[in-house]
Design an enzyme around this catalytic site. Structure first.
Site, mmCIF file in Angstrom:
data_model
loop_
_atom_site.group_PDB
_atom_site.id
_atom_site.type_symbol
_atom_site.label_atom_id
_atom_site.label_comp_id
_atom_site.label_asym_id
_atom_site.label_seq_id
_atom_site.Cartn_x
_atom_site.Cartn_y
_atom_site.Cartn_z
ATOM 1 C CG HIS A 57 52.139 35.691 36.938
ATOM 2 N ND1 HIS A 57 51.434 34.565 37.332
ATOM 3 C CD2 HIS A 57 51.216 36.644 36.660
ATOM 4 C CE1 HIS A 57 50.139 34.824 37.271
ATOM 5 N NE2 HIS A 57 49.979 36.073 36.878
ATOM 6 N N GLY A 65 35.898 43.601 28.250
ATOM 7 C CA GLY A 65 36.098 45.015 27.954
ATOM 8 C C GLY A 65 37.070 45.676 28.898
ATOM 9 N N GLY A 66 38.037 44.896 29.381
ATOM 10 C CA GLY A 66 39.040 45.436 30.289
ATOM 11 C C GLY A 66 39.977 46.398 29.585
ATOM 12 N NE ARG A 67 44.060 52.199 31.270
ATOM 13 C CZ ARG A 67 45.373 52.371 31.409
ATOM 14 N NH1 ARG A 67 46.119 51.390 31.911
ATOM 15 N NH2 ARG A 67 45.945 53.502 31.046
ATOM 16 C CG ASN A 104 46.012 37.079 39.740
ATOM 17 O OD1 ASN A 104 45.141 36.297 40.107
ATOM 18 N ND2 ASN A 104 45.748 38.239 39.190
ATOM 19 C CB VAL A 105 45.904 37.642 45.418
ATOM 20 C CG1 VAL A 105 46.909 36.611 45.894
ATOM 21 C CG2 VAL A 105 46.489 39.044 45.560
ATOM 22 C CG HIS A 154 59.111 40.646 31.782
ATOM 23 N ND1 HIS A 154 59.118 39.304 31.460
ATOM 24 C CD2 HIS A 154 57.840 41.076 31.578
ATOM 25 C CE1 HIS A 154 57.901 38.944 31.070
ATOM 26 N NE2 HIS A 154 57.110 39.997 31.139
#
Length: 310
Positions: free
Chosen positions: A106, A258-260, A108-109, A96
């Site tokens: 953004h 239940g990720g962070r 992601n891999v 940002h």
């Protein structure tokens, strides 16, 4: 699968390289590193730059998590995998910028493996990158999509058009009937023709991200801007928040597994605003974003046609 270690090594190197290059171009702040463990299995490393000269917030997250049973968001499209144990690893980042003239970006891999005793592991790669401008510049849009096209080309002529359309379709706010940005590449469930080729493709995507983004940052970072541009940027950031919390599969998977939470919501802008029934002034640069940039376009075909005419 011995190849998993090679993927993990690449992802950690990618995170380090991207952070180094972003910190260098910012020049005013560096990344704070936060290593974490997940009670259910696995962990990760979140790196966040805040309050920089160029980037208001940039987060680059690596995670490698394991679990005993796939969450609903991961097995909806593959009901045959429900109940399998899993491991997922990836690098996810959101940038940002402070200047409204620099787009949010953004990337992601990721690699996903679903396992069951006595059966072959089921694996697939996913990822991509996309660009969310607040003020549109055709030069930037063409460069972004040309970079995406060129990295896809060694893998086949059909790859860029397919993943470009997938990106346009995915990053779309159905409740607003509006695109989040100008797209890029998006793919999931990639496991053909084989592991080595699929892995090579995500390396190309990961390594190609900054080739697409940094020249745009350099072109726009010194343009003067004021309160009007900042207010519009914050308003449009609200759309980013809406997409991530309502539609994004990665966010839903992270929360359901239940990720962070701190790392999952690292993608949020530090500031955003909402305004009731906002309408840009006709003919304004703000209106141009809605008119010319958010509707899906074949930027490269238009660019090539223009060049031939010239």
């Amino acid at each position: 699968m011995s190849d998993v270690n090679a993927v993990k090594h690449f992802l950690l190197s990618l995170q380090k390289d991207i952070c180094q290059q972003l910190a260098a171009i910012d020049g005013g702040a560096d990344f704070a590193e936060d290593e974490w463990q997940r009670a259910e299995g696995g962990g990760g490393c979140s790196r966040v730059l805040s309050g920089g000269r160029v980037f208001e917030r940039a987060g680059v997250n690596f995670s490698h998590v394991t679990g005993k049973s796939l969450p609903p968001s991961a097995s909806t499209h593959r009901p045959d995998l429900a109940g399998r144990s899993f491991q997922a690893m990836g690098v996810s980042l959101v940038i940002h910028p402070l200047s409204p003239y620099i787009p949010t970006s953004h990337a992601n891999v990721r690699l996903f493996i679903a396992e069951k005793p006595g059966e072959e592991p089921v694996w697939w790669f996913g990822g991509g990158f996309d660009l969310t401008p607040y003020y549109g510049f055709k030069e930037d849009a063409v460069h972004w999509h040309q970079t995406a096209h060129d990295l896809c080309q060694p893998f086949g002529d059909e790859v860029y058009p397919r993943y470009k359309k997938w990106c346009d379709d995915y990053f779309f706010l159905k409740h607003r009937n509006e695109a989040r940005g100008i797209g890029g590449l998006f793919f999931d469930d990639l496991n053909e023709p084989d592991f080595a080729t699929s892995f090579a493709f995500i390396r190309a995507v990961g390594n190609g991200f900054l080739d697409g983004y940094l020249p745009i940052v350099e072109r726009r970072k010194d343009l003067p801007w004021g309160e009007r541009e900042r207010e519009f940027q914050l308003y449009r950031r609200g759309r980013y928040v809406e997409f991530n919390l309502i539609w994004d599969r990665g966010t839903l998977f992270g929360l359901q597994s239940g990720g962070r939470t701190e790392s999952i919501l690292m993608s949020m802008p530090p500031l955003a605003r909402w305004e009731y029934q906002h309408q840009p002034e006709p003919g304004s640069p703000e209106a141009l974003l809605y008119q010319d940039f958010l509707p899906a376009r074949d930027w490269l075909a238009e660019s090539h046609t223009h060049n031939k005419e010239a």
